[in-house]
Design a protein around this motif. Sequence first.
Motif, PDB file in Angstrom:
ATOM      1  N   ARG A 219      -1.508  -5.499  -3.978  1.00 18.82           N
ATOM      2  CA  ARG A 219      -0.386  -4.596  -3.732  1.00 18.82           C
ATOM      3  C   ARG A 219      -0.943  -3.250  -3.274  1.00 18.82           C
ATOM      4  O   ARG A 219      -1.655  -2.573  -4.015  1.00 18.82           O
ATOM      5  CB  ARG A 219       0.424  -4.411  -5.020  1.00 18.82           C
ATOM      6  N   LEU A 220      -0.625  -2.864  -2.043  1.00 23.84           N
ATOM      7  CA  LEU A 220      -1.079  -1.594  -1.484  1.00 23.84           C
ATOM      8  C   LEU A 220       0.120  -0.667  -1.359  1.00 23.84           C
ATOM      9  O   LEU A 220       1.161  -1.059  -0.823  1.00 23.84           O
ATOM     10  CB  LEU A 220      -1.721  -1.801  -0.111  1.00 23.84           C
ATOM     11  N   ARG A 221      -0.053   0.583  -1.846  1.00 24.89           N
ATOM     12  CA  ARG A 221       1.074   1.506  -1.855  1.00 24.89           C
ATOM     13  C   ARG A 221       0.641   2.914  -1.439  1.00 24.89           C
ATOM     14  O   ARG A 221      -0.507   3.311  -1.656  1.00 24.89           O
ATOM     15  CB  ARG A 221       1.701   1.604  -3.252  1.00 24.89           C
ATOM     16  N   THR A 222       1.610   3.645  -0.885  1.00 19.16           N
ATOM     17  CA  THR A 222       1.502   5.100  -0.773  1.00 19.16           C
ATOM     18  C   THR A 222       2.602   5.720  -1.623  1.00 19.16           C
ATOM     19  O   THR A 222       3.739   5.241  -1.635  1.00 19.16           O
ATOM     20  CB  THR A 222       1.651   5.583   0.681  1.00 19.16           C
ATOM     21  N   TYR A 223       2.247   6.757  -2.351  1.00 18.81           N
ATOM     22  CA  TYR A 223       3.195   7.594  -3.082  1.00 18.81           C
ATOM     23  C   TYR A 223       3.152   8.954  -2.401  1.00 18.81           C
ATOM     24  O   TYR A 223       2.334   9.807  -2.754  1.00 18.81           O
ATOM     25  CB  TYR A 223       2.800   7.719  -4.549  1.00 18.81           C
ATOM     26  N   PHE A 224       4.000   9.149  -1.389  1.00 14.32           N
ATOM     27  CA  PHE A 224       3.951  10.347  -0.567  1.00 14.32           C
ATOM     28  C   PHE A 224       5.163  11.239  -0.813  1.00 14.32           C
ATOM     29  O   PHE A 224       6.257  10.752  -1.107  1.00 14.32           O
ATOM     30  CB  PHE A 224       3.904   9.977   0.925  1.00 14.32           C
TER      31      PHE A 224
END
Length: 697
Positions: A219-224
């Motif tokens: 699971r790859l995520r950005t929290y931007f």
Amino acid sequence: MTTSSIQRRLALLLALVAPLPTALAATPLVELDVDLDPGSRRLTVVATITPVPPTFRFVLHESLAIAAASADGRPLPVTADEQQGSLRRWQLPLPAGSRSLRVEYQGTLPALDARLDHRQVLRQLPPMAAVEGSFLPAGGGWYPRPAELFRYRVQLSVPGDQRALVAGRLVKEELPVARGDRYRADFEFAHPADGIDLMAGPWIIREQMMARAGAEPLRLRTYFTRDLDRISGLADSYLDETRVHLASYAGMIGAYPFSSFSIVASPLPTGFGMPTLTYLGAEVLKLPFIRATSLGHEILHNWWGNGVLVDYASGNWAEGLTTFMADYAYQERESAAAARALRLGWLRDFAAVPVDSWQTLASFGSRMHGAAAAVGYGKSAMLFVMLRDLLGEDTFRRGLRIFWQEQRFRVASWGDLQQAFEQASGQALTPFFRQWLHRPGAPRPRIAAASTVASGGAYRLRLVVTQTAPAYALRLPIELNYGDALESRTLSVDGARQTLTLAVDRLPKSVRLDPDLRLWRMLAAGQLPPILRQWIVAREAQLLTVSGLPEVRAAATALASRLFEAPVREIAPDDVRRAATPVLLVGLHAEVDAALADAKLPPRPPDPDRRGTAQVWTMPGTPALAVISANDAEALRALLRPLPHYGSQSWLVFDGGRAIERGIWPMIDPPVPVTLLSVGAPAAFSTLPLGRRGRLE
């Protein structure tokens, strides 16, 4: 440029708890039920530790108070032991045979301090909360930490317009549906850990899944932040680059050890790597080169530092290995010249460190200031450059894979690394590691004399090589210049003065020592044009402000305090010529030019001239002088945040807070001329003093 969060927290934790064990057998489980309201900064936690030692001591931040505690359901008296700075130590005497401890505590956290600079965030930080972002660092005392490594499960609850996470596997997530609903997320970290960092913010989450052969997808995520998310393609480009880095490192080392990776935007100028995520400053994330450089560095920490943990008692090897395999490897892919420039940067940075600030690699724990970084990142990375040159690429990579396979999720030392490379190479490497780990400073090898003798069509080159005592055992690269061709050789030297005789095909005109800078060494003074690092790490910080305007003087003082790591002392113009330590001269353009002329110092150079809103340049000699010349006080204030990041530069031009030009004064590295002693007379060698005989490889 970046640092692992392990370093920050262990600098504090090692002073508070017992040493970390190297065997990770049965580890305690820490379970946290966390309710955080960033608006009010209110934190409420229920913590459960199983199993728990008979007497459990831990620290909490002074803003937090224990409401209740119990062991196996039986209430316990709670006693505050002592205060250590902003941390309060607690002691809970447990009934014999107690298995589980439950602690309920709450409080109002300090407000997030957005004024912190990149150096201040490397120091001990308290748990901080704000609507724009909350950071509860592992060493901030926001949860009861066992004295040994542990596993954890964390349930997080924050207001519906916030998101929150800790390192680990995302087990469950509940998104708000209606007004008043909260965001909830459960995380689990099943591997031995040394701390828990908690982050929250008003983020927008983007997600991709990355397929893996024989394993569950990642699971790859950005929290931007919303501002970052609005930049077209930014989140997707970070996720795409993450895929590339993960696949590359897995191929070199072994399979990625976790189930996810996230890029999390920080309101602070951070560059931290935790297991399964990196916490990078929101402004930094906008920079286009970060995806290829710093992102790879922080991803690689999931193998080195978080996948294999560091035995800090014997020195931090993870930062140097990560710098070598990420930052340096990126430069190697760019070009040989780019890689050489980075090696030169490491040597220059170290040469700027005062002698009384030198430390050994074995004593390096974390980057708290520039002097430590020059050793823990630069010298350590160069150790791996030299080790790879010694062993060869294939053997070196085999050693890395052995180290990973044998130390995965264990606490490992430099000695464990040495053992892995010895196993891969079949060589005894104790002399190599001993001198580079346990000796401060660097060798100073020199070619004291070079001469040739021709006899019967054969030529011999005689070199006298010196170094300071006690001598290092060195593989010394040299380059022979024949006028129309260059030839590289490697010498083995281990004495303070050695004479080496080499067979050559013809008469060389000159010889140069280590022209490609592949040896950790102290460069000669002429090879070291000044860089700003000399001012940043100076033991005594001296400021000369050549302006009578109060707003300019105030801006100059603030800038000097931000640039120097030592307290700033202001001096008068007459003191400049007598200064024994680096001086920073600051003023407006006309004032700076007049002050340089009055002191009979060199005028401003063509680079940077008067371009932009402010110019910065360094001057060699005594005194060592750095100059900041600006349009006005506002132009000086604009340098407060960016200038300390440019320690490796000799000159810069700024437009506001943006560096639009920069450079390093040329390195002067004259070759050693080769003298022809005689023709047909080998006895002429006796005209030079003899020393230890060296070896030619």
